[in-house]
Motif scaffolding. Structure first.
Motif, mmCIF file in Angstrom:
data_model
loop_
_atom_site.group_PDB
_atom_site.id
_atom_site.type_symbol
_atom_site.label_atom_id
_atom_site.label_comp_id
_atom_site.label_asym_id
_atom_site.label_seq_id
_atom_site.Cartn_x
_atom_site.Cartn_y
_atom_site.Cartn_z
ATOM 1 N N ALA A 48 8.050 50.110 -36.744
ATOM 2 C CA ALA A 48 8.371 50.373 -35.335
ATOM 3 C C ALA A 48 8.163 51.838 -34.922
ATOM 4 O O ALA A 48 7.601 52.107 -33.854
ATOM 5 C CB ALA A 48 9.807 49.933 -35.037
ATOM 6 N N PRO A 49 8.601 52.838 -35.696
ATOM 7 C CA PRO A 49 8.493 54.222 -35.237
ATOM 8 C C PRO A 49 7.201 54.920 -35.641
ATOM 9 O O PRO A 49 7.152 56.168 -35.679
ATOM 10 C CB PRO A 49 9.693 54.884 -35.910
ATOM 11 N N THR A 50 6.147 54.179 -35.939
ATOM 12 C CA THR A 50 4.910 54.794 -36.428
ATOM 13 C C THR A 50 4.413 55.905 -35.514
ATOM 14 O O THR A 50 4.162 57.039 -35.955
ATOM 15 C CB THR A 50 3.814 53.725 -36.587
ATOM 16 N N GLN A 51 4.268 55.605 -34.223
ATOM 17 C CA GLN A 51 3.748 56.606 -33.288
ATOM 18 C C GLN A 51 4.706 57.776 -33.112
ATOM 19 O O GLN A 51 4.283 58.931 -32.966
ATOM 20 C CB GLN A 51 3.462 55.946 -31.923
ATOM 21 N N HIS A 52 5.989 57.511 -33.159
ATOM 22 C CA HIS A 52 6.982 58.587 -33.009
ATOM 23 C C HIS A 52 6.955 59.526 -34.206
ATOM 24 O O HIS A 52 7.103 60.754 -34.059
ATOM 25 C CB HIS A 52 8.382 57.997 -32.849
ATOM 26 N N ILE A 53 6.749 58.970 -35.397
ATOM 27 C CA ILE A 53 6.657 59.805 -36.595
ATOM 28 C C ILE A 53 5.380 60.621 -36.576
ATOM 29 O O ILE A 53 5.367 61.800 -36.980
ATOM 30 C CB ILE A 53 6.754 58.937 -37.868
ATOM 31 N N HIS A 54 4.290 60.048 -36.074
ATOM 32 C CA HIS A 54 3.050 60.813 -35.909
ATOM 33 C C HIS A 54 3.285 62.016 -35.008
ATOM 34 O O HIS A 54 2.824 63.139 -35.310
ATOM 35 C CB HIS A 54 1.962 59.923 -35.316
ATOM 36 N N LYS A 55 3.968 61.803 -33.913
ATOM 37 C CA LYS A 55 4.254 62.894 -32.991
ATOM 38 C C LYS A 55 5.134 63.949 -33.653
ATOM 39 O O LYS A 55 4.919 65.158 -33.483
ATOM 40 C CB LYS A 55 4.942 62.337 -31.738
ATOM 41 N N PHE A 56 6.120 63.510 -34.418
ATOM 42 C CA PHE A 56 7.005 64.435 -35.130
ATOM 43 C C PHE A 56 6.222 65.277 -36.126
ATOM 44 O O PHE A 56 6.428 66.497 -36.236
ATOM 45 C CB PHE A 56 8.100 63.633 -35.845
ATOM 46 N N TRP A 61 4.163 70.489 -37.598
ATOM 47 C CA TRP A 61 3.053 71.266 -38.145
ATOM 48 C C TRP A 61 2.667 72.405 -37.192
ATOM 49 O O TRP A 61 2.438 73.545 -37.635
ATOM 50 C CB TRP A 61 1.866 70.351 -38.397
ATOM 51 N N THR A 62 2.592 72.104 -35.903
ATOM 52 C CA THR A 62 2.238 73.125 -34.910
ATOM 53 C C THR A 62 3.281 74.232 -34.859
ATOM 54 O O THR A 62 2.958 75.422 -34.758
ATOM 55 C CB THR A 62 2.095 72.485 -33.524
ATOM 56 N N SER A 63 4.557 73.839 -34.946
ATOM 57 C CA SER A 63 5.635 74.829 -34.917
ATOM 58 C C SER A 63 5.604 75.737 -36.142
ATOM 59 O O SER A 63 5.876 76.935 -36.045
ATOM 60 C CB SER A 63 6.983 74.102 -34.834
ATOM 61 N N GLU A 68 -2.862 72.946 -34.632
ATOM 62 C CA GLU A 68 -2.681 71.496 -34.631
ATOM 63 C C GLU A 68 -2.983 70.897 -35.995
ATOM 64 O O GLU A 68 -3.799 71.426 -36.764
ATOM 65 C CB GLU A 68 -3.578 70.857 -33.570
ATOM 66 N N LEU A 69 -2.324 69.789 -36.268
ATOM 67 C CA LEU A 69 -2.504 69.094 -37.529
ATOM 68 C C LEU A 69 -3.832 68.344 -37.524
ATOM 69 O O LEU A 69 -4.147 67.604 -36.593
ATOM 70 C CB LEU A 69 -1.343 68.110 -37.733
ATOM 71 N N ASN A 70 -4.611 68.556 -38.573
ATOM 72 C CA ASN A 70 -5.887 67.866 -38.719
ATOM 73 C C ASN A 70 -5.663 66.360 -38.771
ATOM 74 O O ASN A 70 -4.763 65.888 -39.473
ATOM 75 C CB ASN A 70 -6.571 68.346 -40.008
ATOM 76 N N PRO A 71 -6.453 65.564 -38.020
ATOM 77 C CA PRO A 71 -6.247 64.104 -38.008
ATOM 78 C C PRO A 71 -6.280 63.472 -39.403
ATOM 79 O O PRO A 71 -5.515 62.539 -39.683
ATOM 80 C CB PRO A 71 -7.400 63.598 -37.140
ATOM 81 N N ILE A 125 18.412 63.513 -41.080
ATOM 82 C CA ILE A 125 18.389 64.936 -40.690
ATOM 83 C C ILE A 125 16.983 65.526 -40.693
ATOM 84 O O ILE A 125 16.804 66.704 -40.368
ATOM 85 C CB ILE A 125 19.296 65.777 -41.627
ATOM 86 N N SER A 126 15.988 64.719 -41.060
ATOM 87 C CA SER A 126 14.618 65.243 -41.109
ATOM 88 C C SER A 126 14.137 65.715 -39.741
ATOM 89 O O SER A 126 13.484 66.766 -39.631
ATOM 90 C CB SER A 126 13.665 64.179 -41.660
ATOM 91 N N PHE A 127 14.465 64.961 -38.681
ATOM 92 C CA PHE A 127 14.005 65.333 -37.343
ATOM 93 C C PHE A 127 14.722 66.565 -36.800
ATOM 94 O O PHE A 127 14.055 67.528 -36.369
ATOM 95 C CB PHE A 127 14.175 64.144 -36.388
ATOM 96 N N PRO A 128 16.066 66.626 -36.804
ATOM 97 C CA PRO A 128 16.724 67.822 -36.270
ATOM 98 C C PRO A 128 16.435 69.093 -37.067
ATOM 99 O O PRO A 128 16.443 70.192 -36.503
ATOM 100 C CB PRO A 128 18.221 67.479 -36.313
ATOM 101 N N THR A 129 16.152 68.985 -38.357
ATOM 102 C CA THR A 129 15.840 70.165 -39.162
ATOM 103 C C THR A 129 14.359 70.511 -39.135
ATOM 104 O O THR A 129 13.965 71.605 -39.578
ATOM 105 C CB THR A 129 16.260 69.941 -40.629
ATOM 106 N N GLY A 130 13.529 69.603 -38.630
ATOM 107 C CA GLY A 130 12.088 69.857 -38.595
ATOM 108 C C GLY A 130 11.442 69.842 -39.964
ATOM 109 O O GLY A 130 10.419 70.497 -40.195
ATOM 110 N N LEU A 131 12.005 69.077 -40.897
ATOM 111 C CA LEU A 131 11.483 69.009 -42.269
ATOM 112 C C LEU A 131 11.007 67.585 -42.564
ATOM 113 O O LEU A 131 11.810 66.722 -42.922
ATOM 114 C CB LEU A 131 12.561 69.425 -43.267
ATOM 115 N N PHE A 132 9.698 67.363 -42.387
ATOM 116 C CA PHE A 132 9.194 66.018 -42.671
ATOM 117 C C PHE A 132 9.221 65.710 -44.167
ATOM 118 O O PHE A 132 9.139 64.550 -44.579
ATOM 119 C CB PHE A 132 7.779 65.829 -42.112
ATOM 120 N N GLU A 133 9.343 66.759 -44.998
ATOM 121 C CA GLU A 133 9.459 66.540 -46.440
ATOM 122 C C GLU A 133 10.709 65.724 -46.782
ATOM 123 O O GLU A 133 10.704 64.948 -47.742
ATOM 124 C CB GLU A 133 9.504 67.878 -47.180
#
Length: 474
Positions: A48-56, A61-63, A68-71, A125-133
């Protein structure tokens, strides 16, 4: 599809005519909610959140790097997030059997929930911390949780159920798995937690099944077979059997466990690699490998992974697909990619996909894990589940990687590959697997004895083999 006949969950056999106790029924539910339900739930909610995770990923990466993140790198990161679940599941399968031996079946299931809760915290907490790892680590941990759950839950259920209800009660494994998938699809709708604001909550919602199992499972006893055969605690075994089967019925089960204990004669739990050199379980092991591969390579995961793509190719409108996907609890995919000459043809394809998943749930989806518990005695059972789990997760990963190439090569005929595979497995089941209905584990072992040693094997040869086995243990 299988040659085994299974009784309904709340109905005894004609021989016994007894219903399972409420304690037994509720124990199956308590084990399932944190076991295969968790697996099914986490397989489905990631779509379900595929597109939202792509945006995240792009924004993070930009921040960080001010570009921009390479496709291609985006595709790689998303692939890691999606597929590392399978790697975690493989690791979980490898340690699940050992946990079941050291901690007990119930203890392993309870400890497993710690991984699920930790995974949910990291993904949340991955989204509020900005850590996709953290998202990657969380998916890996929840994969380990699912791998352990799929290994230990059917082991626990298979050992607590009476033999005349073992198959029917173990179908709870399949019921909770498909229930988890359906629940994840519902919760993942954009009207609920599938929207852009709530996807971190969606991924971290796996903590609720974990908390539910931590709350309910401690009220039920440990596996009686584990208590008596592995721990030698006859008093606790008798107490557990009385709770599961009642004071008037527990003696029959106690006698069956004692016969198995006597037959084992102190044999210690085996390691997975020991089963490959044990002639006495050769065909049982072959059966588990064939059935597990057959379950995963039947095409069912191709549908779960690529349901959206399949429905698009069949002609279902894009806005209806999220809701149509809710019905992928039932499926036949041989006509999923048919022509679109008439307006009703896409919906025939959709109905066929639903019929396929239904038939899967009635056959290999629920019976494969049950069969593993039935084919092996206590000393070999955890190792057999470790082997079966490893094969299952490797097959799971393989079909996820190969199916897009199969589609590109065979187009609308892509499911003919699965038709061939299912036909071969069905032939194996018909020719090799004996009937297991209403039989004890020792009786089933005797049935396979003919395959492992030949029908004309002399008794003294068999006794020589058994003496060598005991000598190897000492």
């Amino acid at each position: 599809m299988l040659r085994m006949e299974y009784q309904p969950l709340l109905r005894g056999s004609s021989t016994h005519g007894k219903l399972p106790s409420w304690t037994l029924f509720l124990a199956v539910c308590a084990a399932g909610i944190g076991g295969t339900f968790q697996y099914g739930y986490n397989v489905s909610i990631i779509n379900a959140p595929t597109q939202h995770i792509h945006k995240f990923l792009n924004e993070t990466w930009t921040s960080r790097y001010h570009k921009e993140l390479n496709p291609d790198l985006l595709t790689f990161l998303w692939s890691v997030i999606a597929s590392i679940f399978s790697l975690g599941g493989l690791c979980g399968a490898l340690i699940g059997g050992s946990m079941a031996i050291r901690l007990g079946r119930k203890g392993a299931l309870l400890m497993n929930n710690i991984l699920a809760i930790l995974a949910c915290i990291l993904m949340g907490i991955s989204f509020p911390t900005g850590l996709f790892e953290l998202l990657i680590v969380g998916r890996f941990l929840i994969g380990i949780n699912s791998g352990i759950g799929i290994c230990v839950q059917p082991l626990y259920i298979g050992e607590i159920a009476p033999k005349h209800l073992r198959g029917g009660m173990a179908m709870g494994t399949s019921i909770f798995l498909t229930g988890g998938i359906l629940t994840g699809q519902i919760i993942g709708l954009r009207e609920l937690l599938g929207g852009e604001k709530y996807w971190p909550l969606l991924l971290s919602s796996s903590c609720f099944p974990a908390f539910a199992q931590l709350l309910f499972l401690p009220w039920f006893p440990e596996s009686p077979r584990y208590l008596l055969i592995d721990r030698g605690d006859e008093l606790s075994c008798a107490k557990a059997l009385k709770r599961f089967h009642g004071s008037s019925e527990y003696r029959r089960e106690m006698e069956d466990i004692q016969r198995e204990r006597f037959a084992l004669d102190g044999e210690k739990p085996k390691k997975p690699w020991q089963l490959f050199t044990d002639r006495g379980v050769r065909w049982q092991l072959i059966t588990v490998i064939v059935m597990t591969m057959g379950q995963q390579l039947s095409g069912i995961n191709a549908i779960y992974f690529y349901a959206t793509y399949i429905f698009e190719q069949a002609g279902i409108s894009a806005e209806k697909i999220p809701y149509v996907t809710l019905g992928t609890g039932a499926c036949e995919c041989l006509t999923a990619l048919t022509c679109e000459l008439y307006s009703w043809v896409p919906y025939v394809s959709m109905t066929s996909i639903f019929a396929f998943i239904l038939s899967f749930g009635l056959g290999p989806g629920g019976i494969t894990n049950t069969l593993t518990a039935e084919l092996f005695i206590q000393s070999s059972r955890p190792a057999a589940y470790m082997i079966g789990g490893t094969i299952s997760w490797i097959s799971f990963f393989t079909i996820g990687m190969l199916f897009p190439f199969i589609v590109n090569g065979l187009k609308q005929y892509c499911f003919l590959v699965f038709l061939l595979e299912c036909s071969l497995v069905a032939a194996f089941i018909f020719l090799v697997i004996p009937e297991t209905k209403n039989k004890s584990f020792l009786e089933i072992k005797k049935e396979f004895h003919k395959l492992n040693f030949g029908r004309n094997t002399k008794k003294k040869d068999t006794e020589l083999y058994e003496r060598r086995q005991l000598h190897d243990e000492f």
